[in-house]
Structure formats: structure tokens, C-alpha cells
Scaffold this active site. Sequence first.
Site, short mmCIF file in Angstrom:
data_model
loop_
_atom_site.label_atom_id
_atom_site.label_comp_id
_atom_site.label_asym_id
_atom_site.label_seq_id
_atom_site.Cartn_x
_atom_site.Cartn_y
_atom_site.Cartn_z
N MET A 262 0.83 -1.20 0.00
CA MET A 262 0.00 0.00 0.00
C MET A 262 0.86 1.25 0.00
SD MET A 262 -2.99 1.22 -0.13
CE MET A 262 -3.19 2.98 -0.28
N GLU A 263 0.49 2.18 -0.89
CA GLU A 263 1.31 3.36 -1.19
C GLU A 263 1.12 4.55 -0.25
OE1 GLU A 263 -1.32 2.23 -3.11
OE2 GLU A 263 -2.44 3.90 -3.97
N GLU A 297 4.57 0.77 -5.79
CA GLU A 297 4.15 1.65 -4.70
C GLU A 297 4.90 2.98 -4.75
OE1 GLU A 297 1.53 0.51 -3.58
OE2 GLU A 297 1.85 -1.60 -4.09
N HIS A 300 3.38 5.24 -7.34
CA HIS A 300 2.11 5.83 -6.90
C HIS A 300 2.31 7.23 -6.29
CE1 HIS A 300 -1.24 3.19 -7.57
NE2 HIS A 300 -0.80 2.20 -6.83
N1 TRP Z 1 -3.35 0.55 -3.75
C1 TRP Z 1 -2.76 -0.74 -3.50
C2 TRP Z 1 -1.87 -1.00 -4.70
O1 TRP Z 1 -2.29 -1.35 -5.74
C3 TRP Z 1 -3.77 -1.83 -3.39
C4 TRP Z 1 -4.17 -2.23 -2.02
C5 TRP Z 1 -3.36 -2.53 -1.01
C6 TRP Z 1 -5.46 -2.46 -1.55
N2 TRP Z 1 -4.09 -2.92 0.07
C7 TRP Z 1 -5.39 -2.89 -0.24
C8 TRP Z 1 -6.69 -2.34 -2.11
C9 TRP Z 1 -6.49 -3.23 0.50
C10 TRP Z 1 -7.81 -2.66 -1.37
C11 TRP Z 1 -7.71 -3.10 -0.07
O2 TRP Z 1 -0.72 -0.77 -4.65
ZN ZN Z 2 -1.44 0.23 -7.02
#
Ligand code: TRP
Ligand code: ZN
Length: 868
Positions: A262-263, A297, A300
Site C-alpha cells: 500500500m502506497e 508503490e 504511486h
Molecule cells: N493501492 C494498492 C496497490 O495497488 C492496493 C491495495 C493494497 C489495496 N491494500 C489494499 C486495495 C487493500 C484494497 C484493499 O498498490
Molecule cells: Zn497500485
Amino acid sequence: MAQTPQAKYRKDYQSPSHTITDLDLTFDLFDNETIVTAVSQVKQLKDSNTLQLDGESLKLVSVTVNGEAWTQYQETEGMLELNNLPQEFELVIVTEIDPEANTALEGLYKSGGAFCTQCEAEGFRRITYYLDRPDVLAKYTTKVIADKAAYPFLLSNGNRVAQGDLEGGRHWVQWQDPHPKPAYLFALVAGDFDVLRDHYVTKSGRNVELEIFVDKGNLDRAPHAMTSLINSMKWDEERFGLEYDLDIYMIVAVDFFNMGAMENKGLNIFNSKFVLANEQTATDTDYLGIEAVIGHEYFHNWTGNRVTCRDWFQLSLKEGLTVFRDQEFSSDLGSRAVNRINNVRIIRGPQFAEDASPMSHPIRPEKVIEMNNFYTLTVYEKGSEVIRMMHTLLGEEGFQKGMKLYFERHDGTAATCEDFVAAMEDASGVDLKQFRLWYSQSGTPTVKVSSEFNADKQTYSLTVEQSTEPTHDQKDKQPLHIPFDVELYAANGDVIELRCNGRAVGNVLDVTEAKQTFVFENVAEQPIPSLLREFSAPVVLEYNYSDEELVFLMVHARNEFARWDAGQMLLAKYIRSNVTRVQSGQDVELPAAVVDAFRGVLLSQDLEPAFIAEMLALPSHNEVSGWYKQVDVDAVANVLKAIKVQLANELIDEFSAIYHSLKQDAYTIEHAAIGQRSLRNTALAYLAHTELGNELAEKQYADANNMTDTIAAMSAANSAQLACREALMASYSEQWKHDGLVMDKWFALQGTNPAENVLQVIKATMEHEAFSLKNPNRTRSLIGSFLNMNPVRFHAKSGEGYKFAGDILRELNSSNPQVASRLIDPLLKFRKYDEERQALIKAELEALKSMDNLAKDLFEKVTKALEA
Ligand code: TRP
Ligand code: ZN
């Protein structure tokens, strides 16, 4: 089901009634009762003195407006409504939450001994009542308070601005993030870690501290992630001209995580699978996955964070674009052809399958019940193909101009997919009017091509017909703008210049109509066409190639991807014809010319080993299944196995020679070394199906000095059911049973075990000390691999595989609905199987549907599947 979950529609978007300019958070962390104080500066934007805040599973402690206790509010399911508010005010909300009890891994939860957060897409509302929507951007200050001995590191977004000690062994740290952001990018971590530190100086001279936090004892598995981060920062400056914008970049690896990573601004949180690697614990595939996800990430930070999404229907704005960027990063650093092949395999396999399933949706969905269900292959991977098509149409220079304009217009704001396309169009002058349909039309187009050579006129024409079948979500389909990359070859291998209407033209044809003919002039001989080069659009190509033409392209096509694709088409022809043969009781047959074509590839002196390995890889069972409306699971498996066995035995000398000549002494993660291991282990996978198999696998396992070779030996033993399988599995488990992440590879082999009693084995494996259904990685490795990659056993006629899946889904429905919802996908496709199997799967779906606590994640998928 207490209440029927409600869908949201893209067309109903409304801008927010209020915004929050600043948010000051304080977390008093305790395992079961964490107190969150949220001080918001709120401004009314529309004519309404009512404010509706999102919130879930919260205990409301107090509400204060401009310093006064506020009583004019209602708390309802999922919402706090405040009434009679002034135009501008300071809102203080105090809530209590229970991180220890949070098994859904969304909001604030505990992973191992550490507190951490996951807020995308709508997890922030499990922390406090808030405007939890991506078009509300605020500046955050976060104070974290916790026990100092247990949680020496207290982290959040931005820069550390203050810290101190408190009575009772507690301490605090305050963070400030200067960049306004939506709530989904908020992050907090508290724990005890080992830290790998480095730094990076950006091209304009900013010194950035880089910190990677891993569980104590894992420091020797962090360097590859650090190298990948530094490479990402450098690459984004060089290729996209984009620089990092804070003085610190932190990555925390956690074991309990629903997705890849997660970014969060300045504080990425990662599934430890995408951070931890050393040669003893990680395979080459793991190393490359880490590079890609660390890059993803990091990228992003501009495509997602600096410019974020207006609403969740726009998710592909950041995800499709960022996947495109991470694919380009991997291709620039490694082998472009191998990367392209692997990305295309994902589109042709699981993404096409998703398009054909009840979950079919455009890359910009129109209707959503649970947003977590739309982090899909369609939004991510097809979304990236849509960006790639624009790149093909505009060229690198035009595309970069478009990116520049996109940032000029939208930096610091929440934008839409339309904003992105408009920037690309305005910057380049390329008309993308019809192209926009890729955002709203779901399904996989078929492009059917026929050709005609006119010897008298010296012309060659290609007639291109496109059509898209109705999908579950959308009946009517229109012709799309398809960039169609072609090349023509003379019999001697020369490239024939493309001329239309008296002028030389480029390789990329603009296919825009349902049916269209392109006439090429000055064509002196019957050419061999190379079609849909580089997979220039995410479509199914139909063209009646002869075997001779495909063998020609395997050897003579100028670009590697086209060579690989010709090999795949040749295999596809014989997989299809043999499925028919097997169904009528005949044996599998592969002509000598086909075997010889692959012999030629193996003996080639000028192809890279990594590429040869790709050429020799058969399409997966899942990809082949996608070719059929209704699939005969057993026939497909039998054919794939028989082709493998035949190639192995007929090419045994070539495979042996390669296997022995590519033995390496020391392990390095150089791309050339990865390629050699890949080819050598491909040879082993074939040789496993010959009389040499058992001895080779056993010896390779014993001699291996790296995890890639260890797993390749075990995988060969597993697929070919070699005599040594049990001994190797036992030895590995003995060595790694205390390390869940390393055991995941072992769990995946148990899940894909082709043995008849695999279900019994899996049930026994669930008792293994390293296994837990609470951990998403363990669950995906063992259960996910059985459901997705063991088609013959999962689809056993007895229905025991389906029943097992149902039981697991019922359990996960309560503990972690996000993981349950990802696991259920193979069951949604029940219409692809025969009547008997359909009935069995349907019964499982019906049983789920009747649960009274069915989570909306599963509700959305189950009801869609059972409709129609
Ligand atoms: N934005 C994250 C990515 O693509 C995706 C993501 C990470 C996510 N954890 C999550 C999406 C939990 C939904 C729920 O890099
Ligand atoms: Zn992403």
C-alpha cells in the site's frame, strides 16, 4: 443478511457538501481499547448545514463543535449525521476501537506484535468518523502514543516533528504531512523492528532518508528491497522526470496483509512477501516480484498520491497507469520480451476469464457494492493495457508530453480517467474520441483477420473484423479504436515495407470500424503476416495460420514477442485438435514438424536462455479453459500433460544437454543468471516426465545453493509425481517449519499436488504448525492454489472440492471477507462446466447466499453469479 447491501453508481457522483482542510489525529494505542481523537477543520461547500460522516465498527465517545459539546447528531448504521452546523468549524470526534479483535485487516489492526493500518479503499472509517472519500484532501498531523518498550517505533505519514516520554513507560511521536491527502493514504505503524537505512539524493539535490522496517532478525532479507527502491527513484527521474517530494521514505513489512502493498504517503506498508528475500529463502520470481511491487508503490507517489482519484470508480486512473509504469520499469531493468510475455499471459489467462465471468466490468466500473471487489485484473492489468495502447498511439514523446500536461493540470487534486485522456489528447493532438470507449465497454473483443494476395496488382489486403460478445454486465457493444500492429515478411525473411495509397505507413493500423480492409501496395510475393505484434491491444486474434507460417514466424519474426506468440499459436492449434481427439477416445498426437520447431528453439545459439524458457512454456490450464464456452477439465489436463510428456521424451537429449551445460556455481541475481536458471529449470520440468526425472530432481534438491533451484526440484517432483516427492517435501518442512513466508511455497505445492487424495492431504496440512486461516498469505498459498491451480482435483466429480471451498468461505466470511471474496472467484464461473458440476457449485453458492451474516463482499459476487 441483516440488510440488503446497496449498490453505488458512477453516474450518481456528487461533489462533497463539506471539505476538511486540516486533520489533527491522536492515537492512544492499547490492544483492545485504542482511543482516537480527530480534530478536523471543516468548511461548508454546498448549501447544507448537515454533515454526514462515514464510520464503521466504532464506539463514539464524544462530539465537539467549536469547543462545545454537540448533541445535534444521529448515529446510524455506517454513518454519523451532524445537524445545524456553522459554515466553518473545528470538529472534535473521539472514538474507541479494538485493534486486537480486527481480523479483517482493514482500519487499525495488529499484525504479529505491531499495530498497523490499511485504509484503502474505505478502511479509514473504521478508525474515526470522517469524510472517507478520495476527493476530500486534508493536511494531516498525527500523534501516536504507546508503550515504549513494546513499541519503540511510532510511525506515520510525512516528517517527524516532535517526540517525548510520558509516565507509565509510554512515549509519543508526532508526524506532519505537508501534502494534502485523502484518508485512504493515511498510515500508522507502531512496533519493534530491525531497520535497514540508506539514503537517496534526488536530481535536484534533496536528500531523502530511506528506511525499511522488518521483523527483528530479518535484516539480512531487506537489501534487495532497498536496492529496488533506489532503482525506482532513479528510474522515475530518468524516464518520467518525476522526483520524490519528502525528506523521508519508509517501508514497513508486515506478515498479515490482505493485498500486495500500500502506497500510503511517505509510509508504504507491505506484505512481507514483497520485501523479504535472500537467496536461501526467496526464488528469482520472488526477487522480481519485490522489484515490481516496490516500484509500483513508489510510482504511486505521483500517479495516485500527488494526483489522486475523484471517486473509486476512477480507480484505474491510478492503478492502470501505475501498473503500466511498473511494467516499464521492470522492462527497462530486465528483459523487455520476457516481461511482455508474462504480462500478456495474465491478460489472456485470468483477465480474459474475468471479462467472461459474472464479475465482468469495464476498467472504469459503473456499479459497485463493495469497492474492495474492484481491485481486479481488469482495473489493474487491462487498465495498464489501455494506457499502453495510448502509449502506442502517441509514441513515447507524445505520451510524456501528455503526462507533463496531466501533472500541470491536476497536481494536488483528485482527478478522473477523463482528465487523463483529455491531457493525453490535448498534449499530442491525437484524436482519442473513439478510444475512450475502452473505459466504458467491458468484455474481450475478437479481431478476426483474413488476407488476400493479388499477384497481378501486387497488392496484399488484410480484412479486419472486430466484435465483442455481450457480457454479464453489458449487452450492447460498439466497435473500439484498436491499435493493430502488423508486419509482413517475404519468404526469405525480409521485411516488406508497408505502403498504402502510394505512401509508406507505420506498423500500427488504426482499426476503428466493425469491418475494415487495409490494402498494401508493391507487394511482390505472397507475404507472411505477423499480426497483433507486441499484443498491441487486449483482444483475441483469429487468423488461419498454417503450421508452416507459424514455424516461419517462430524463426524469422524480427521481434521476440512475435516469435513467442507464433509458438503459442502453434501449440494452441494442437491443444485444440487434441482435446477433440481425446474426447472421442483417440490418443494425443503432435506432428514431428511441431516437435522439430521446438527442437530448433532449444538448439538456437542466438536466443537468450530466459526467452527460450518462455518459448517452451505451454499455456496454462486456465488459459486453455478460456478458449471454450464449456470446458472439459479432464480432457484439457490430459492433453497438456501428454504434450509435455511427448516433448520431454522426444527432446530428451536436447533438454539434458541444456540442463547440464547451464549448471552455475555461485548464485547471483543478475538478469543473465536468472535467465539461465529459468531455462535449466524449464528443462528439469520436462525431464521430470522422462526416466531421468527422479534422479535429477533428487540430486538438484540435495545440491541446491539457492531457493530457486530447491523449489524447481520440488515442483518438478510434485507435478510429475516422482518417487522422491515425499522425501523432499518432508525435508523442506523440517528445515523451514518456523518460517511461514518460506513455508508458503511448500503450502502452494501441497495445494497443487495432482495426487488423487490431495484434499485429504490439504486438510491434514491445515494442521501444520506454520498454517493459519487467519493469515492471508498462508490461506492463498494452500487453499487458493488448490482452487485455482489444481483444476482436475478441485473439479472432482464427487463435488468434495466445492464443498471444501464452501466450508472455508463460510469461515472466512466472518473473519476476513476480503480474503474470502478473492478466494470465491473460481466458483463464480460455474457455467463453464458440465451440468453435474454446475449443480454442485450452484448448491454451494446458494448455501452461501442464505447465510444471515453474509458480508457484502461475498453478497455482491454470489448474487451476480446466480443472476441470469
Ligand atoms: N493501492 C494498492 C496497490 O495497488 C492496493 C491495495 C493494497 C489495496 N491494500 C489494499 C486495495 C487493500 C484494497 C484493499 O498498490
Ligand atoms: Zn497500485
